[in-house]
Scaffold this motif. Structure first.
Motif: not given
Ligand code: FES
Length: 387
Positions: A338-341, A343-348, A373, A375
């Motif tokens: 996860f990253g931003c939680r 819906g922005i960064c796509q890490t999840c 995603q 999150c």
């Molecule tokens: S944690 Fe960043 S898009 Fe889901």
């Protein structure tokens, strides 16, 4: 190109050393990862963290950790946490970025992302003897279990997990010559990192900060903003009290900040405020001068919930339709990316391998084979994820 000698690959060695850390899923790997990975290699097949933890609880070969060294109340419902990160933390973040923090409560790790409020390479005050620290500020949300737990008294000395700094809501170096900050409530937190960075660099340009809070007692960092306003000729703080005056009307910008169209602007606060600001800037034809950071997901859909199977981890969770798949995995003890939680960064992003899941922002349904995603998605019935 990797340097080689007699079939020996330096890059290969480095990748082998870093592998245990990379497997741990932490973003933002640093040169220290090789050292942390080496510790893992040397102590394998026994778990290296078992040894390292005995020596110092901040040392981990597999994950970033930190110790809370100070909890400072900012307002009745918010607090600053000062954290001493352990091995491998990259202090060269950009002001405005956020970190992930995991706190163990009643046997479960709870993760959230919070903006850093300190400048990069910050060492706190003189009593800290030059050790590098980071700080975040947390506002207790009525429905926010972890934020309430933190604000109402997470003890100093608590060991937390950390995820590396990231995010694109950042102040460039050097800062633009004319800056406008528009914040409300806890939306002030990433901007505090920017203000403190400019102050520390002794490079505060023409900065106007319009901040909204309900009452004077609700203003986070109020004393510091006043002190900066008095000390720095370039900085003007404009406080708008919504309890007395209602929400700040963007039409008033023409009075409060007549040259707002010429300024590079950073805005952070509740979703309706940010939506309005985006429209206002777009209508003025200067959307490219606006930087926006959201702290909440805009939920326009619901889901049914169900049993979520995390295939690789071999775990399951029973969840309702309001719980995101990211939260579901974390509550089941799965190491979720996860990253931003938000819906922005796509890490999840992970792949659905069975059943259906729904995007809580727009109701779009996803099925086996789709990447989603976690999150911002919830279970639309029983489903399986490849994680
Ligand atoms: S944690 Fe960043 S898009 Fe889901």
């Amino acid at each position: 190109m990797a340097s080689k000698s007699g079939g020996f690959s330096v890059r290969g060695l480095r990748e082998w050393l870093e592998a245990p850390v990379a497997e741990g899923g932490n973003a933002g790997r640093t040169p220290l990862d090789a050292l942390r990975g080496a510790a893992a290699r040397i102590t394998t097949p026994l778990l290296p963290d078992d040894y390292l933890h005995l020596v110092n609880p901040l040392w981990s070969a597999r994950e970033l950790r930190g110790r809370i060294v100070e909890v400072r109340k900012e307002t009745a419902d918010s607090a600053t946490l000062v954290i001493k990160p352990g091995w491998g933390f990259d202090f060269k973040f950009a002001p405005g970025q956020y970190i992930g923090i995991g706190v163990l409560v009643e046997g479960r790790w709870h993760w959230r992302s919070y903006s850093l409020t300190c400048p990069p390479d910050w060492t706190g005050d003189a009593t800290n003897k030059g050790r590098r620290l980071i700080s975040i500020a947390v506002k207790a949300m009525p429905e926010g279990f972890l934020s309430s737990h933190i604000v109402s008294g997470v003890p100093e000395g608590t060991i937390v997990r950390l995820a590396a700094p990231q995010g694109g809501f950042v102040l460039p170096d050097p800062a633009p010559s004319k800056v406008l900050f528009l914040t409300a409530g806890s939306g002030i937190t990433p901007v505090m990192a920017m203000l403190r960075t400019m102050d520390r660099r002794d490079a505060v340009p023409d900065v106007l900060h319009v901040h909204s809070a309900r009452t004077p007692d609700d203003v986070m960092f109020g004393d510091e903003l006043r002190e900066l306003h008095d000390r720095r000729p370039g900085f003007t703080a404009h406080l708008h009290l919504t309890g007395e005056n209602g929400k700040f009307a963007l039409a008033d910008l023409d009075t409060v900040c007549p040259d707002w169209r010429e300024r590079e602007t950073w805005a952070c606060g509740p979703l309706p405020m940010l939506d309005e600001i985006e429209k206002h800037w777009a209508a003025a034809g200067i959307g490219d001068r606006l930087h926006v950071e959201r702290f909440e997901i805009e939920r326009n859909a619901t889901a049914e919930g169900g049993t979520v199977t995390f295939a690789k981890a071999g775990r399951t969770a029973e969840v309702d339709g309001a719980t995101t798949l990211l939260q579901a995995g974390e509550s089941a003890g799965v190491q979720m990316p996860f990253g931003c939680r938000m819906g922005i960064c796509q890490t999840c992003v992970v792949t659905v391998t069975g059943g259906h899941v729904r995007d809580l922002r727009n109701g779009k349904e996803h099925r086996a084979g789709d990447k989603i995603q976690t999150c911002i998605s919830a279970a639309a019935g029983d489903c399986t994820l490849e994680v």
